[in-house]
Motif scaffolding. Sequence first.
Motif, PDB file in Angstrom:
ATOM      1  N   ALA A   8      -5.878 -23.518 -22.220  1.00  0.00           N
ATOM      2  CA  ALA A   8      -5.873 -22.491 -21.164  1.00  0.00           C
ATOM      3  C   ALA A   8      -6.593 -22.937 -19.894  1.00  0.00           C
ATOM      4  O   ALA A   8      -7.366 -22.184 -19.308  1.00  0.00           O
ATOM      5  CB  ALA A   8      -6.475 -21.201 -21.703  1.00  0.00           C
ATOM      6  N   ASN A  10      -7.106 -23.682 -16.121  1.00  0.00           N
ATOM      7  CA  ASN A  10      -6.604 -23.265 -14.812  1.00  0.00           C
ATOM      8  C   ASN A  10      -7.397 -23.970 -13.733  1.00  0.00           C
ATOM      9  O   ASN A  10      -8.593 -24.241 -13.895  1.00  0.00           O
ATOM     10  CB  ASN A  10      -6.780 -21.753 -14.625  1.00  0.00           C
ATOM     11  N   ASP A  21      -2.762 -22.175 -16.927  1.00  0.00           N
ATOM     12  CA  ASP A  21      -2.846 -22.023 -18.385  1.00  0.00           C
ATOM     13  C   ASP A  21      -2.333 -23.242 -19.134  1.00  0.00           C
ATOM     14  O   ASP A  21      -1.460 -23.135 -19.998  1.00  0.00           O
ATOM     15  CB  ASP A  21      -2.044 -20.793 -18.838  1.00  0.00           C
TER      16      ASP A  21
END
Length: 353
Positions: A8, A10, A21
């Motif tokens: 995940a 970012n 993600d």
Amino acid sequence: MSSVQIRAVNKAFGAHRVLRDVDFDVREGDLSVLLGPSGCGKTTLLRIVAGHLAPDSGTLQVGGRTLAGPGVFVSPERRGIGIVPQDGALFPHLDVAGNIAFGLPGRLRRKARTSARVRELLDLVGLPGAEDLPPSQLSGGQQQRVALARALAPEPQLVLLDEPFSALDAALRGAVRADVRHALLAAGATALMVTHDQEEALSMADSVAVMQGGRIVMHDAPANVYSTPTSLEVARFVGDVVELPVSANGETALGPLPEDSNVPPGGGIAVLRPEQLVLTPALAAPMGSAHAVVATVAEVEYFGHDTLVALDLPGASGGRVLARCARPPEPGSRVRIDIEGPVSCYATDSSGV
Ligand SMILES: Nc1ncnc2c1ncn2[C@@H]1O[C@H](COP(=O)(O)OP(=O)(O)OP(=O)(O)O)[C@@H](O)[C@H]1O
Ligand SMILES: [Mg+2]
């Protein structure tokens, strides 16, 4: 057993979201290649793994150790990660041995054992005896191999390579790719390489992660990425395509698709690779075949090892299809086209077309 685990992740630069993600694993001992168009975020992800950038959110583990995550950020020099930059970036004032030893921790750099390790690494990258040469006397490919030896010197748990062959000319690139692949394998290194070159990715990788718009859209073995892409965009990016509208019952302008093709219930787009179109001179084709489709050879592009053939076919997108075959047919001649399956199909609504 994953050596690298990205979860995940970012990253944005101002209002520009570059990584979205991202979930991504590299198995221990594998060479994984991150493949994607320019600007999709490949280098940004590599810089996060190297520790030159911190993710905005998400976690990074290498060898089971968290290197970046909530409240955690391990500095680059403590990560045990080797880096091979795009242009080698050797130190011009040091000879080959000096450059490689530079990759070793300071306490080892001065010890006698250094020379044995340098020799071992030069053997590994196929440059035995090059210790005393200055970088200026090496070809681009040799410089890249020294850069790899330098990155491997401290026995890193992971090696990162960012477009390591882009500065090399085409003829040299193929040979250096094979050498680098071989050296990584011999060292038992886990590696993550970035490229926007499909051929490079497919030929070198144990697994290919296709990145588009800051997301990993497919991660699989090279053969699966090429033959069963998960979307039309992936199919278009990893090789030449022949796109044909397909009806719900599997009919196309080239006749019915082979049984094992995944035709969507409502029909859509069938995507073939040019080598799935099998050409036979129309005269020699067996008579009476109900589905035989015959087309005229419009253009022939001869590459030696194979030939790309453009065929006029009303009903195909653009009225043309592309076939790849071993022997060049005569321009203007008539050929029968058979499809070799299976064929990947995509529902029109989910393909973005
Ligand atoms: N430090 C930065 N500040 C602002 N924007 C950045 C920064 N680094 C990268 N970007 C932007 O992030 C996007 C992705 O860049 P990145 O270098 O990761 O792409 P890439 O996939 O490696 O492309 P290429 O194949 O051209 O090397 C680009 O739009 C780039 O302009
Ligand atoms: Mg880049």
